[in-house]
Motif scaffolding. Structure first.
Motif, PDB file in Angstrom:
ATOM      1  N   LYS A  64       0.845  -1.189   0.000  1.00  0.00           N
ATOM      2  CA  LYS A  64       0.000   0.000   0.000  1.00  0.00           C
ATOM      3  C   LYS A  64       0.886   1.247   0.000  1.00  0.00           C
ATOM      4  CE  LYS A  64      -3.770   2.215   2.543  1.00  0.00           C
ATOM      5  NZ  LYS A  64      -4.647   2.152   3.755  1.00  0.00           N
ATOM      6  N   ASN A  65       0.609   2.165  -0.915  1.00  0.00           N
ATOM      7  CA  ASN A  65       1.341   3.440  -1.053  1.00  0.00           C
ATOM      8  C   ASN A  65       2.802   3.261  -1.475  1.00  0.00           C
ATOM      9  OD1 ASN A  65      -0.941   4.961  -0.234  1.00  0.00           O
ATOM     10  ND2 ASN A  65      -0.437   4.582   1.917  1.00  0.00           N
ATOM     11  N   ILE A  66       3.166   2.088  -2.003  1.00  0.00           N
ATOM     12  CA  ILE A  66       4.529   1.847  -2.496  1.00  0.00           C
ATOM     13  C   ILE A  66       4.594   2.192  -3.981  1.00  0.00           C
ATOM     14  CG2 ILE A  66       6.272   0.087  -2.973  1.00  0.00           C
ATOM     15  CD1 ILE A  66       6.144   0.876  -0.061  1.00  0.00           C
ATOM     16  N   ASP A  67       5.610   2.958  -4.367  1.00  0.00           N
ATOM     17  CA  ASP A  67       5.792   3.344  -5.768  1.00  0.00           C
ATOM     18  C   ASP A  67       6.693   2.386  -6.529  1.00  0.00           C
ATOM     19  OD1 ASP A  67       4.420   5.925  -5.392  1.00  0.00           O
ATOM     20  OD2 ASP A  67       6.197   6.455  -4.217  1.00  0.00           O
ATOM     21  N   LEU A  68       7.701   1.852  -5.843  1.00  0.00           N
ATOM     22  CA  LEU A  68       8.730   1.041  -6.509  1.00  0.00           C
ATOM     23  C   LEU A  68       9.072  -0.154  -5.639  1.00  0.00           C
ATOM     24  CD1 LEU A  68      11.014   0.656  -8.687  1.00  0.00           C
ATOM     25  CD2 LEU A  68      12.434   2.133  -7.240  1.00  0.00           C
ATOM     26  N   GLU A  87      -0.969  -4.149  -8.811  1.00  0.00           N
ATOM     27  CA  GLU A  87      -2.376  -3.795  -8.625  1.00  0.00           C
ATOM     28  C   GLU A  87      -2.520  -2.627  -7.649  1.00  0.00           C
ATOM     29  OE1 GLU A  87      -6.447  -4.000  -9.341  1.00  0.00           O
ATOM     30  OE2 GLU A  87      -4.819  -5.083 -10.352  1.00  0.00           O
ATOM     31  N   ALA A  88      -1.608  -2.565  -6.683  1.00  0.00           N
ATOM     32  CA  ALA A  88      -1.628  -1.482  -5.696  1.00  0.00           C
ATOM     33  C   ALA A  88      -1.011  -0.196  -6.227  1.00  0.00           C
ATOM     34  CB  ALA A  88      -0.902  -1.926  -4.428  1.00  0.00           C
ATOM     35  N   GLY A  89      -0.420  -0.256  -7.426  1.00  0.00           N
ATOM     36  CA  GLY A  89       0.112   0.946  -8.045  1.00  0.00           C
ATOM     37  C   GLY A  89       1.617   1.033  -8.141  1.00  0.00           C
ATOM     38  N   ALA A  90       2.330  -0.014  -7.769  1.00  0.00           N
ATOM     39  CA  ALA A  90       3.791   0.011  -7.792  1.00  0.00           C
ATOM     40  C   ALA A  90       4.344  -0.469  -9.133  1.00  0.00           C
ATOM     41  CB  ALA A  90       4.353  -0.856  -6.668  1.00  0.00           C
ATOM     42  N   VAL A  91       5.561  -0.017  -9.433  1.00  0.00           N
ATOM     43  CA  VAL A  91       6.348  -0.576 -10.526  1.00  0.00           C
ATOM     44  C   VAL A  91       7.382  -1.494  -9.885  1.00  0.00           C
ATOM     45  CG1 VAL A  91       7.934  -0.101 -12.423  1.00  0.00           C
ATOM     46  CG2 VAL A  91       6.010   1.434 -11.992  1.00  0.00           C
ATOM     47  N   HIS A 120       6.894  -1.604 -20.532  1.00  0.00           N
ATOM     48  CA  HIS A 120       6.547  -2.332 -19.310  1.00  0.00           C
ATOM     49  C   HIS A 120       5.092  -2.105 -18.900  1.00  0.00           C
ATOM     50  CE1 HIS A 120       6.071   0.430 -15.861  1.00  0.00           C
ATOM     51  NE2 HIS A 120       6.947   1.235 -16.444  1.00  0.00           N
ATOM     52  N   HIS A 121       4.551  -3.112 -18.219  1.00  0.00           N
ATOM     53  CA  HIS A 121       3.180  -3.049 -17.697  1.00  0.00           C
ATOM     54  C   HIS A 121       3.189  -3.215 -16.181  1.00  0.00           C
ATOM     55  CE1 HIS A 121       1.652  -3.202 -21.796  1.00  0.00           C
ATOM     56  NE2 HIS A 121       2.424  -4.248 -22.020  1.00  0.00           N
ATOM     57  N   GLY A 122       4.238  -2.720 -15.561  1.00  0.00           N
ATOM     58  CA  GLY A 122       4.316  -2.774 -14.105  1.00  0.00           C
ATOM     59  C   GLY A 122       5.428  -3.651 -13.583  1.00  0.00           C
ATOM     60  N   ILE A 123       5.885  -4.621 -14.406  1.00  0.00           N
ATOM     61  CA  ILE A 123       6.973  -5.510 -13.980  1.00  0.00           C
ATOM     62  C   ILE A 123       8.075  -5.491 -15.026  1.00  0.00           C
ATOM     63  CG2 ILE A 123       7.652  -7.887 -13.433  1.00  0.00           C
ATOM     64  CD1 ILE A 123       4.808  -8.395 -12.452  1.00  0.00           C
ATOM     65  N   GLU A 338      19.943  -0.087 -11.267  1.00  0.00           N
ATOM     66  CA  GLU A 338      20.206   0.687 -12.483  1.00  0.00           C
ATOM     67  C   GLU A 338      18.949   0.768 -13.350  1.00  0.00           C
ATOM     68  OE1 GLU A 338      23.657   0.883 -15.976  1.00  0.00           O
ATOM     69  OE2 GLU A 338      23.260  -1.008 -14.935  1.00  0.00           O
ATOM     70  N   ILE A 339      18.206  -0.340 -13.451  1.00  0.00           N
ATOM     71  CA  ILE A 339      16.931  -0.326 -14.171  1.00  0.00           C
ATOM     72  C   ILE A 339      15.984   0.687 -13.530  1.00  0.00           C
ATOM     73  CG2 ILE A 339      14.827  -1.659 -14.617  1.00  0.00           C
ATOM     74  CD1 ILE A 339      16.632  -4.137 -14.967  1.00  0.00           C
ATOM     75  N   ALA A 340      15.914   0.673 -12.209  1.00  0.00           N
ATOM     76  CA  ALA A 340      15.044   1.610 -11.502  1.00  0.00           C
ATOM     77  C   ALA A 340      15.472   3.053 -11.744  1.00  0.00           C
ATOM     78  CB  ALA A 340      15.039   1.296 -10.012  1.00  0.00           C
TER      79      ALA A 340
END
Length: 349
Positions: A64-68, A87-91, A120-123, A338-340
């Motif tokens: 919850k509330n995590i971006d990455l 689903e919670a909104g993170a990449v 990418h679609h989140g992952i 590095e990807i992040a």
């Protein structure tokens, strides 16, 4: 954005600890960091930029509330929790094999195929450690001279098998030095019917055997290479084959790579110049001075080291190269971070 809420999944493992360290050194603005692990590791105290953080047990509510999310807790854990995080909104950047061969998941080495992140679609999947260092060296050669065939033999460090296998190697070393029987419960594969000592030994098995006689590690190197370079895991355009061997080295994979270029006019000097100017690569190749890449000198470094560059005198356009990298950094934690960094810089979060 003022900063990102980041979670590290698998924070207490060998890669997890390095994810924390690499994140602390990165350009990513971290607002809050959450450290996640299994129930048995919950409660441990770890440091991030001088701050003490308590490791939490991973649950479906952890994101919850995590971006990455930076994940390195094993494939089954990633399969269970990363879709929940998305689903919670993170990449999520995943350092397991869970999503690497999913056609909808980019498999990325930033120096090689950064543009794939746009799809990418989140992952996003981090490639296998042995694949990363090989493809990092092959990509500039392919771009300049074309690439027809790759034959690789790996010499892979025990840390790639996890902390328990690493400790088992150290225990076996002591047992052997004190003339005691060496006990093996993990290598080559924990769940296998037989186990063999890794200390003072070479094991030509990494991961389980497939029906064709190749191990799954070898399968990964073959098909990940094709996916990264050709965007098709089964492409016939480059022939790739691999033999993967576990060696009694703590950190740092070595690879003997035989490659065949499409352009037969390529020279050793050309490859030297090309690789010396390629991002993420350091050429160490002075035979007269006995200068060549070694696991001991690569440990703790983000770069991939290339040496022993030489022409196959009986096959024009064919070369041998020797490649070494820290499998826990460029092969895992650093490539993940590095990807992040690229996701943030390219506004793909």
């Amino acid at each position: 954005m003022n900063g990102y809420n980041v979670a590290i999944l698998g924070a207490t493992g060998a890669v997890g600890s390095r994810l924390i360290d690499q994140l602390a050194q990165s350009t990513i603005p971290v607002k809050n960091l959450k450290l996640l692990a299994s129930k048995r590791s919950a409660g441990k105290i770890l440091q991030f930029k001088g701050e003490s953080l308590t490791v939490e047990q991973t649950t479906v509510d952890s994101f919850k509330n995590i971006d990455l999310v930076l994940a390195s807790a094993g494939g089954e854990v990633s399969k269970k929790f990363l879709p929940i995080a998305v689903e919670a909104g993170a990449v999520c950047v995943d350092n397991t094999s869970a999503f690497r061969m999913d056609p909808d998941v980019p498999l990325v080495i930033p120096e090689v195929n950064r543009n794939a992140l746009k799809k990418h679609h989140g992952i996003i999947a981090n490639p296998n450690c042995s694949t990363i260092q090989m493809v990092l060296a092959l990509a500039p050669i392919r771009q300049k001279f074309g690439l027809k065939q790759v034959i690789v033999s790996t010499y892979q460090a025990i840390s790639g098998a996890g902390q328990a296998a690493w400790q088992e190697l150290l225990d076996q070393t002591k047992q052997h030095l004190y003339d005691k029987p060496m006990t093996a419960k993990i290598t080559p594969v924990k769940g296998a019917a037989k186990h063999y000592p890794q200390a003072f030994n070479l094991l030509p098995q990494i991961d389980v055997f497939e029906k064709d006689g190749y191990t799954h590690e070898e399968w990964k190197m073959i098909h990940e290479t094709k996916k990264i370079l050709l965007d098709d895991m089964d492409s016939p355009d480059i022939k790739v084959t691999a033999t993967c061997v576990r060696v009694p080295v703590e950190i740092g994979h070595g690879e003997s790579i035989y490659l065949v270029t499409a352009d037969k006019t390529a020279t050793v000097s050309d490859l030297h110049t090309l690789l010396a100017t390629a991002p993420g690569i350091i050429v160490q190749d002075e035979p007269a001075k006995q200068l060549y890449p070694q696991p001991l000198t690569a440990t703790g470094k983000r770069e991939t080291f290339v040496g022993r560059i030489r022409l196959d005198e009986e096959n024009p356009g064919a070369f041998n190269i020797w490649v070494v990298a820290d499998n826990l950094l460029k092969g895992a934690a650093w490539n993940t971070v590095e990807i992040a960094e690229c996701l943030v810089a390219d506004d793909l979060m």
